[in-house]
Structure formats: structure tokens, C-alpha cells
Design a protein around this motif. Structure first.
Motif, PDB file in Angstrom:
ATOM      1  N   THR A 115       5.059  -9.806  91.870  1.00 57.42           N
ATOM      2  CA  THR A 115       5.586  -8.458  92.281  1.00 57.42           C
ATOM      3  C   THR A 115       5.435  -8.381  93.650  1.00 57.42           C
ATOM      4  N   ILE A 116       6.634  -7.660  94.410  1.00 58.75           N
ATOM      5  CA  ILE A 116       6.720  -7.396  95.841  1.00 58.75           C
ATOM      6  C   ILE A 116       6.586  -6.060  96.050  1.00 58.75           C
ATOM      7  N   VAL A 117       5.998  -5.702  97.322  1.00 60.02           N
ATOM      8  CA  VAL A 117       5.672  -4.507  97.946  1.00 60.02           C
ATOM      9  C   VAL A 117       6.293  -4.205  99.113  1.00 60.02           C
ATOM     10  N   LEU A 118       7.551  -3.700  99.566  1.00 58.71           N
ATOM     11  CA  LEU A 118       8.211  -3.727 100.676  1.00 58.71           C
ATOM     12  C   LEU A 118       8.149  -2.337 101.159  1.00 58.71           C
ATOM     13  N   MET A 119       7.495  -2.423 102.278  1.00 58.87           N
ATOM     14  CA  MET A 119       7.263  -1.315 103.256  1.00 58.87           C
ATOM     15  C   MET A 119       8.027  -1.097 104.455  1.00 58.87           C
ATOM     16  N   SER A 120       9.117  -0.175 104.778  1.00 61.95           N
ATOM     17  CA  SER A 120       9.876   0.024 105.678  1.00 61.95           C
ATOM     18  C   SER A 120      10.035   1.373 106.276  1.00 61.95           C
ATOM     19  N   ASP A 121      10.397   1.518 107.584  1.00 62.92           N
ATOM     20  CA  ASP A 121      10.825   2.906 108.107  1.00 62.92           C
ATOM     21  C   ASP A 121      12.152   2.979 108.277  1.00 62.92           C
ATOM     22  N   GLY A 122      12.769   1.642 108.209  1.00 58.31           N
ATOM     23  CA  GLY A 122      14.500   1.449 108.850  1.00 58.31           C
ATOM     24  C   GLY A 122      15.363   1.188 107.998  1.00 58.31           C
ATOM     25  N   TYR A 123      16.430   0.851 108.490  1.00 59.41           N
ATOM     26  CA  TYR A 123      17.897   0.334 107.476  1.00 59.41           C
ATOM     27  C   TYR A 123      18.081  -0.769 108.349  1.00 59.41           C
ATOM     28  N   ASP A 151      14.219   8.015 108.335  1.00 55.95           N
ATOM     29  CA  ASP A 151      15.831   7.462 108.215  1.00 55.95           C
ATOM     30  C   ASP A 151      16.148   7.558 106.907  1.00 55.95           C
ATOM     31  N   ALA A 152      17.075   8.376 106.542  1.00 56.76           N
ATOM     32  CA  ALA A 152      17.717   8.743 105.357  1.00 56.76           C
ATOM     33  C   ALA A 152      18.494   7.448 104.927  1.00 56.76           C
ATOM     34  N   GLU A 153      19.056   6.834 105.399  1.00 53.94           N
ATOM     35  CA  GLU A 153      19.702   5.394 105.188  1.00 53.94           C
ATOM     36  C   GLU A 153      18.689   4.607 104.685  1.00 53.94           C
ATOM     37  N   GLY A 154      17.645   4.333 105.391  1.00 56.05           N
ATOM     38  CA  GLY A 154      16.687   3.503 104.900  1.00 56.05           C
ATOM     39  C   GLY A 154      15.962   3.986 103.296  1.00 56.05           C
ATOM     40  N   THR A 155      15.967   4.946 103.419  1.00 50.68           N
ATOM     41  CA  THR A 155      15.324   5.754 102.206  1.00 50.68           C
ATOM     42  C   THR A 155      16.114   5.259 101.055  1.00 50.68           C
ATOM     43  N   ASN A 156      17.443   5.701 101.206  1.00 50.65           N
ATOM     44  CA  ASN A 156      18.303   5.196 100.010  1.00 50.65           C
ATOM     45  C   ASN A 156      18.556   3.896  99.717  1.00 50.65           C
ATOM     46  N   LEU A 157      18.402   3.006 100.676  1.00 47.01           N
ATOM     47  CA  LEU A 157      18.426   1.515 100.717  1.00 47.01           C
ATOM     48  C   LEU A 157      17.100   1.096  99.883  1.00 47.01           C
ATOM     49  N   LEU A 158      15.936   1.635 100.354  1.00 47.44           N
ATOM     50  CA  LEU A 158      14.689   1.138  99.472  1.00 47.44           C
ATOM     51  C   LEU A 158      14.766   1.574  98.195  1.00 47.44           C
ATOM     52  N   LYS A 159      15.236   2.892  97.802  1.00 49.33           N
ATOM     53  CA  LYS A 159      15.657   3.562  96.578  1.00 49.33           C
ATOM     54  C   LYS A 159      16.343   2.416  95.548  1.00 49.33           C
ATOM     55  N   GLN A 160      17.377   1.943  96.100  1.00 53.69           N
ATOM     56  CA  GLN A 160      18.347   1.041  95.404  1.00 53.69           C
ATOM     57  C   GLN A 160      17.580  -0.243  95.082  1.00 53.69           C
ATOM     58  N   ILE A 161      16.833  -0.672  96.061  1.00 54.21           N
ATOM     59  CA  ILE A 161      16.135  -1.978  95.916  1.00 54.21           C
ATOM     60  C   ILE A 161      15.015  -1.868  94.629  1.00 54.21           C
TER      61      ILE A 161
END
Length: 428
Positions: A216-224, A252-262
């Protein structure tokens, strides 16, 4: 005198009852897995399943009383209805809870514990989103909550990635403390964000593990950052590696969308953090998700996947449940001769269902839902068929205890036969 009997309507109705029980069970699994305790979920799963099978068998015998006879239908069907819930839903539900307790327990130490890799963003933007530097202390709390035997690695990333803690097994509290101390010593934030590089580093590091596909990978980020999702996530999807993501939507809305897709593309969950002080709580939720809870009707995807002990325990549990289903039918119809046939049929049906589940899950070639459907239908139809395979002793008149008791009370008692009449009652 012994006869082979069969009620084809009961066989059909039992199959229908099994199908209804399967459908209700799937609804329970889909809506409450991970929310309810597994012992409660399995108790309800098998309890309601046995209820619907018993209900449909009772209805079939009422419509066409080929096994218990017209005498039962005329005088004792009311008692059968009273026995339906206690002998199916309650009895089998409680036993299934106990069996799930045993199956979910850890009886042996297994090699190749699951891996958890933490990817933590240390880019310059984190100075604004995490001004009090709570990220690494939160990661330390997450390590402390991990189960003993888990393998953990920590990777920090900005423009490039750095392995802060190589993959290590948390086999003692001392090891946990050492990992936490290393996390608390991490330097501040700087640079940009390169999520694709972080994922690549995590994959390469996991491949050093013998069972890296149980990770399992836990990825935490606030950017894009730009990520070719198809190529970047393909190895993770192929190896069934789940990626849970944690993002800060306020940054960062773009970063949020990216993380949701991942997370969506790898079967993981996305967690939104509005303030940095929520990170600890979110990491705690992720730990609960990473804990593999074995259930009697699902695949073992943890370190016990190839365990002969748990394979035998699943099959034995299904045999016990099938046997009790046969006993339940005997109690519903209040017929000890039918009960013997149903019990044997139930034991065989449970054995077949257990082997279907275990072999199907082990091969990985069948969808879990289809395997559960085959197992539940098999249990329902086999138990109803065994009155044809095993001859049933037939008494003259009803074979129930209540019937014999009623006949004894109805006998006229002559003054000279009082002692004989009392002797007959004791013989019941």
C-alpha cells in the motif's frame, strides 16, 4: 421401514432461498464491509442466508408435504413456523460469528508481511500549507499505529525523491521508535513538486521486497505536477498495489484532482485535508484501511494467502455451517429421521462450498461474487437433495415427538390399566 423420498418443489425453493440469501449477503458486504465488525457481518450474512433457505423449504413442504406428510401439515405446521427464526437466523448466525472470530484471529507467524510506503511532499509550498511542520510527526504517529510485522518505508519528495527510511519490518517497539525518531529529524521544505518521480522511486524500492505486490502506498501532497497517469500507474495496477492519497483542497485544485485520479485508478481512497492539524487523523483512517481483515467469504490477500491452516479453517467453518443448516431443517420439521438426512447433506454441502471458495480464491481466476454465488447455491440445493440419497426411516403415522405425546394423552385410561398407561408415557 426405510424409503428414499424427495420433494422436488423443496429442492427448487431451497435454490430460490439460497439465491435470495446470496443477494442480501452481497448487499451487506457492499454497504457495511469496513464499517461493521467482521464477526457481526458474517453472523448476519450466514444467519439471513439460512433463514431464507429454511423459509423456502418450509413453504415448499406446506404446499407439497411429500417428506413429512399430511399429518404434519394439518397439526404441526404452526410449531414449524415458531422454530424457523431460532433454528436458522439465531443459531447459525451466532455460530457464524464465533467461526469468524476464529478465522480472523492470527494463529501463526507468516513471512512477507504487507508493505506500506509513505510518500511525503517536502516541496516549498508546504511551508504555507503546513507552517508548524506537522507532517513528519503525523507520519510518526502512523508508524506507531501499524501492526507489528508490517514492513514500512518512507520517501520524501520535492523536485526529486529521497528514501528517508528504507523498507524495514516493524518487528518490535524498538524498531518503531527508531523509525519515528528518524522522521522527526527531517529537514525543512524546499523546491518544487514531482509526483511522478516519487511514484517511480516507490515502485523501484518496493521491487526489492519479495512480496512487493502486497503493498500500500500513502501519498501526501499539496501541489500539482504533470503525470502520465496511464504509464505511471500501470505497474501499480498490474501488481494490485493500492495508492491512498491525501491532499489539501484549499491550496491547489489541480493537485486535488490529480490525487483523486491516482487513488481512483488504483483502488485507493482520497482524503481531503483542510488544515495541517488534520493530517494525523487522516493517517489513522488510512491505517484502518490497510489492515486486512479475513472473512469466511472473501479472498485472503494478506500474508496468510497461501496458509494451509487458514484454508483448512475456512473449509471446516463451512462444513459446520452446512451441518447446522441441516439440523435447522430437522428442527423446523420436527422429524428426527429427516434430520439425519439433512445433517449429512448439510455437512457434504458445506464441504463442497468451502472447497469451491478456497480453490477459487487461490486460483484467482474467478470473481469473488461468482464464487460466493456458486457456494451458496450449492449449499442450498445439496442439503435438500439428500433425502433422495439417504433412505429415511418411516413410522406408521407421524414421527414427531409432539404427535406421539398427543396420542398417549388421547388414550382412554381404564382403572385396571393405570400402571400400564404410566409405563407407556415414560417410554416416550
Amino acid at each position: 421401514m426405510r424409503q428414499r423420498k424427495i420433494n422436488l418443489l423443496m429442492v427448487l425453493c431451497s435454490l430460490v432461498g439460497g439465491g435470495i440469501g446470496y443477494a442480501v449477503g452481497e448487499i451487506l458486504l457492499a454497504n457495511f464491509s469496513g464499517e461493521w465488525p467482521t464477526w457481526l457481518l458474517m453472523g448476519l450474512y450466514f444467519g439471513q442466508y439460512a433463514f431464507f433457505v429454511g423459509l423456502m423449504c418450509l413453504v415448499a413442504e406446506m404446499v407439497s408435504p411429500r417428506l413429512n406428510g399430511q399429518g404434519w401439515k394439518q397439526r404441526y405446521v404452526g410449531a414449524s413456523w415458531k422454530m424457523l427464526v431460532p433454528s436458522t437466523f439465531l443459531m447459525i448466525g451466532v455460530v457464524a460469528m464465533l467461526l469468524q472470530f476464529a478465522y480472523g484471529a492470527t494463529f501463526q507467524t507468516t513471512s512477507g508481511s504487507d508493505n506500506i510506503v509513505m510518500l511525503l511532499d517536502t516541496s516549498g509550498s508546504m511551508k504555507r500549507s503546513d507552517p508548524n511542520n506537522q507532517l513528519f510527526p503525523a507520519a510518526g504517529d502512523m508508524v506507531q499505529k501499524m501492526e507489528q510485522g508490517t514492513n514500512v518505508a518512507v520517501i520524501s519528495f520535492n523536485d526529486r525523491s529521497e528514501v528517508v527510511q528504507p523498507l524495514i519490518q516493524l518487528d518490535s517497539q524498538t524498531v518503531k521508535d527508531e523509525v519515528v525518531q528518524k522522521l522527526l529529524q527531517q529537514a525543512g521544505t524546499s523546491g518544487g513538486t514531482n509526483i511522478e518521480e516519487a511514484l517511480r522511486t516507490a515502485l523501484e524500492h518496493l521491487q526489492t521486497s519479495q512480496k512487493w505486490n502486497h503493498s500500500t502506498i500513502v501519498l501526501m501532497s499539496d501541489g500539482y505536477s504533470r503525470v502520465d497517469l496511464e504509464s505511471a500507474l500501470a505497474p501499480f495496477k498490474q501488481a494490485n498495489i493500492v495508492i491512498h492519497t491525501v491532499g489539501m483542497s484549499a491550496v491547489d485544485a489541480e493537485g486535488t484532482n490529480l490525487l483523486k485520479q491516482i487513488s481512483a485508478n488504483t483502488g485507493g481512497s482520497y482524503f481531503d485535508v483542510e488544515h495541517a492539524d488534520q493530517i494525523t487523523g487522516v493517517f489513522g483512517q488510512i491505517i484502518e484501511l490497510t489492515r486486512q481483515e479475513r472473512t469466511l467469504v472473501s479472498d485472503r490477500s494478506d500474508a496468510t494467502e497461501s496458509s494451509a491452516l487458514y484454508a483448512s479453517l475456512r473449509v471446516l467453518s463451512m462444513v459446520i455451517i452446512g451441518t447446522l443448516m441441516g439440523l435447522a431443517l430437522g428442527l423446523i420439521f420436527d422429524n428426527r429421521h429427516l434430520a439425519k438426512s439433512f445433517i449429512v447433506g448439510g455437512a457434504i454441502s458445506g464441504l463442497l462450498a468451502g472447497l469451491v471458495l478456497e480453490s477459487g480464491f487461490s486460483s484467482g481466476d474467478w470473481p469473488e461474487m461468482l464464487l460466493r454465488l456458486l457456494a451458496t447455491l450449492l449449499m442450498a440445493v445439496v442439503v435438500a437433495l439428500f433425502t433422495l440419497l439417504i433412505p429415511v426411516a418411516v413410522n406408521q403415522g407421524s414421527s414427531s415427538f409432539q404427535a406421539r405425546l398427543s396420542r398417549s394423552k388421547a388414550l382412554p385410561v381404564r382403572s385396571g390399566d393405570a400402571g400400564k398407561q404410566n409405563s407407556k408415557r415414560f417410554d416416550l
